[in-house]
Design an enzyme around this catalytic site. Structure first.
Site, PDB file in Angstrom:
ATOM      1  N   GLY A  31       0.805  -1.220   0.000  1.00  0.00           N
ATOM      2  CA  GLY A  31       0.000   0.000   0.000  1.00  0.00           C
ATOM      3  C   GLY A  31       0.838   1.270   0.000  1.00  0.00           C
ATOM      4  O   GLY A  31       2.033   1.231  -0.278  1.00  0.00           O
ATOM      5  N   ALA A  32       0.169   2.409   0.321  1.00  0.00           N
ATOM      6  CA  ALA A  32       0.763   3.741   0.143  1.00  0.00           C
ATOM      7  C   ALA A  32       1.285   3.819  -1.295  1.00  0.00           C
ATOM      8  O   ALA A  32       2.466   4.057  -1.548  1.00  0.00           O
ATOM      9  CB  ALA A  32       1.856   4.028   1.167  1.00  0.00           C
ATOM     10  N   HIS A  37       4.122   1.348  -8.218  1.00  0.00           N
ATOM     11  CA  HIS A  37       3.158   0.254  -8.054  1.00  0.00           C
ATOM     12  C   HIS A  37       2.220   0.188  -9.264  1.00  0.00           C
ATOM     13  O   HIS A  37       1.912  -0.886  -9.775  1.00  0.00           O
ATOM     14  CB  HIS A  37       2.298   0.476  -6.803  1.00  0.00           C
ATOM     15  CG  HIS A  37       3.047   0.438  -5.510  1.00  0.00           C
ATOM     16  ND1 HIS A  37       3.196   1.533  -4.700  1.00  0.00           N
ATOM     17  CD2 HIS A  37       3.683  -0.570  -4.871  1.00  0.00           C
ATOM     18  CE1 HIS A  37       3.870   1.207  -3.608  1.00  0.00           C
ATOM     19  NE2 HIS A  37       4.197  -0.062  -3.694  1.00  0.00           N
ATOM     20  N   GLY A 147       8.799  -5.329  -8.568  1.00  0.00           N
ATOM     21  CA  GLY A 147       9.668  -4.239  -8.988  1.00  0.00           C
ATOM     22  C   GLY A 147      11.138  -4.579  -8.773  1.00  0.00           C
ATOM     23  O   GLY A 147      11.511  -5.169  -7.751  1.00  0.00           O
ATOM     24  N   GLN A 153      14.814  -9.188  -3.595  1.00  0.00           N
ATOM     25  CA  GLN A 153      13.509  -9.801  -3.356  1.00  0.00           C
ATOM     26  C   GLN A 153      13.045 -10.588  -4.580  1.00  0.00           C
ATOM     27  O   GLN A 153      12.474 -11.671  -4.453  1.00  0.00           O
ATOM     28  CB  GLN A 153      12.491  -8.718  -2.999  1.00  0.00           C
ATOM     29  CG  GLN A 153      11.060  -9.201  -2.897  1.00  0.00           C
ATOM     30  CD  GLN A 153      10.135  -8.133  -2.347  1.00  0.00           C
ATOM     31  OE1 GLN A 153      10.044  -7.955  -1.143  1.00  0.00           O
ATOM     32  NE2 GLN A 153       9.441  -7.418  -3.204  1.00  0.00           N
TER      33      GLN A 153
HETATM   34  P1  AMP Z   1       5.964  -2.456  -1.599  1.00  0.00           P
HETATM   35  O1  AMP Z   1       4.582  -1.921  -1.484  1.00  0.00           O
HETATM   36  O2  AMP Z   1       7.032  -1.487  -1.257  1.00  0.00           O
HETATM   37  O3  AMP Z   1       6.117  -3.796  -0.910  1.00  0.00           O
HETATM   38  O4  AMP Z   1       6.191  -2.748  -3.146  1.00  0.00           O
HETATM   39  C1  AMP Z   1       5.305  -3.563  -3.863  1.00  0.00           C
HETATM   40  C2  AMP Z   1       5.914  -3.855  -5.204  1.00  0.00           C
HETATM   41  O5  AMP Z   1       6.124  -2.623  -5.897  1.00  0.00           O
HETATM   42  C3  AMP Z   1       7.280  -4.551  -5.088  1.00  0.00           C
HETATM   43  O6  AMP Z   1       7.389  -5.537  -6.095  1.00  0.00           O
HETATM   44  C4  AMP Z   1       8.230  -3.416  -5.323  1.00  0.00           C
HETATM   45  O7  AMP Z   1       9.483  -3.808  -5.838  1.00  0.00           O
HETATM   46  C5  AMP Z   1       7.464  -2.576  -6.336  1.00  0.00           C
HETATM   47  N1  AMP Z   1       7.972  -1.217  -6.354  1.00  0.00           N
HETATM   48  C6  AMP Z   1       8.209  -0.421  -5.272  1.00  0.00           C
HETATM   49  N2  AMP Z   1       8.760   0.754  -5.659  1.00  0.00           N
HETATM   50  C7  AMP Z   1       8.882   0.679  -7.011  1.00  0.00           C
HETATM   51  C8  AMP Z   1       9.398   1.572  -8.004  1.00  0.00           C
HETATM   52  N3  AMP Z   1       9.919   2.747  -7.691  1.00  0.00           N
HETATM   53  N4  AMP Z   1       9.364   1.180  -9.301  1.00  0.00           N
HETATM   54  C9  AMP Z   1       8.852  -0.039  -9.629  1.00  0.00           C
HETATM   55  N5  AMP Z   1       8.364  -0.923  -8.739  1.00  0.00           N
HETATM   56  C10 AMP Z   1       8.379  -0.574  -7.452  1.00  0.00           C
END
Ligand code: AMP
Length: 280
Positions: A31-32, A37, A147, A153
């Site tokens: 989220g956020a 995303h 991402g 990860q």
């Molecule tokens: P998170 O909500 O931070 O757990 O991220 C969820 C997904 O979004 C993960 O696969 C992250 O790698 C991806 N993600 C987060 N930041 C970015 C970004 N700046 N560009 C592309 N993907 C992202």
């Protein structure tokens, strides 16, 4: 967009979708949401018939309780963003819904969960694997989108899929950045104005360091980066490594026939940021 909070109801809906021949693309998030995303949602929408996004701040992947507590949560705004991105399904489970049914297994990934993020956030990748395994078992997607900002990860999730004998195809997606180069992150919202400005130097210094690594040596590059960051008040370097992009093992020198990557974790104020840059 359909919203589910119960895994059995989600599973029933997706079983029906699959019966109708639909392919499922899955985007797990905490989220956020930001444009990074949403780029994963778009990638899934381009390739799959039905896109499912989960929002779940997974407690088992936080080694620092204060970090879990202050993690930004904004479900209404997120829901609007997902509707605007034409996401088909949002899964918003509670912690009990995700973790009430079985004993959490302990995963090991050899050296991969002990280096870099694994070294500095003990237990982090075990928590990631626990939640991703559960999501994959509930949703059984054809493809799942991650991402490359969380480069290690992606490698862990690929290893998990092998361990699970799962057929889910893992699709790594490029890093989306702010206009000044800072990698988009939910944690950026926790930076104050000054910290946000300082954080913008991280990608700049990483680019300069990349040039030095390619023209001089890895040792010189690492020394340069550490010295540059030391000059910046408010930034504390946790690690900066240059590694083989396929194995994430550290390398002593760059050879043109091997792809390599630099990875960084640094605190800006109290906020921990990560980033990475492919060198060749
Ligand atoms: P998170 O909500 O931070 O757990 O991220 C969820 C997904 O979004 C993960 O696969 C992250 O790698 C991806 N993600 C987060 N930041 C970015 C970004 N700046 N560009 C592309 N993907 C992202």
């Amino acid at each position: 967009m359909l919203i589910f909070t119960k895994k059995d109801e989600l599973r029933a809906h997706l079983t029906e979708q699959k019966r109708r021949g639909k392919t499922l693309g899955f985007v797990p998030t905490m989220g956020a949401l930001h444009a990074g995303h949403i780029s994963l949602i778009s990638a899934s929408k381009n390739e799959c018939n039905t896109t499912i996004c989960s929002i779940f701040v997974n407690p088992t992947q936080f080694n620092d309780k204060a970090d879990l507590e202050k993690y930004p949560r904004m479900p209404e705004k997120d829901t609007e963003m997902l509707k605007n991105a034409h996401c088909d399904v949002l899964f918003l489970p509670t912690v009990e819904e995700m973790y009430n049914d079985e004993k959490a297994p302990v995963f090991t990934f050899g050296y991969l969960d002990k280096i870099l993020e694994g070294e500095h956030r003990p237990g982090h990748f075990n928590g990631v694997a626990q939640v991703v395994k559960r999501f994959f078992e509930i949703i059984e997607p054809h493809k799942a989108y991650f991402g490359s900002k969380d480069y290690q990860q992606v490698m862990i999730v690929k290893a998990l899929v092998k361990q699970m004998n799962s057929t889910v195809q893992i699709v790594p997606c490029p890093i989306l950045r702010e206009p000044d180069g800072l990698a988009m992150s939910s944690r950026n919202a926790l930076l104050n104005a000054e910290e946000r400005m300082v954080a913008g130097y991280l990608p700049e210094i990483m680019s300069a360091t990349k040039k030095l690594a390619l023209s001089s040596s890895i040792t010189a590059a690492k020394m340069f980066l550490a010295a540059e960051l030391q000059k910046m008040p408010g930034i504390r370097l946790e690690y900066y490594e240059i590694c083989d992009a396929d194995t994430l093992l550290p390398i002593a020198s760059i050879s043109p026939d091997k792809s390599c990557i630099s990875l960084i974790a640094a605190f800006v104020g109290k906020i921990r940021l990560i980033d990475n840059l492919i060198l060749n």
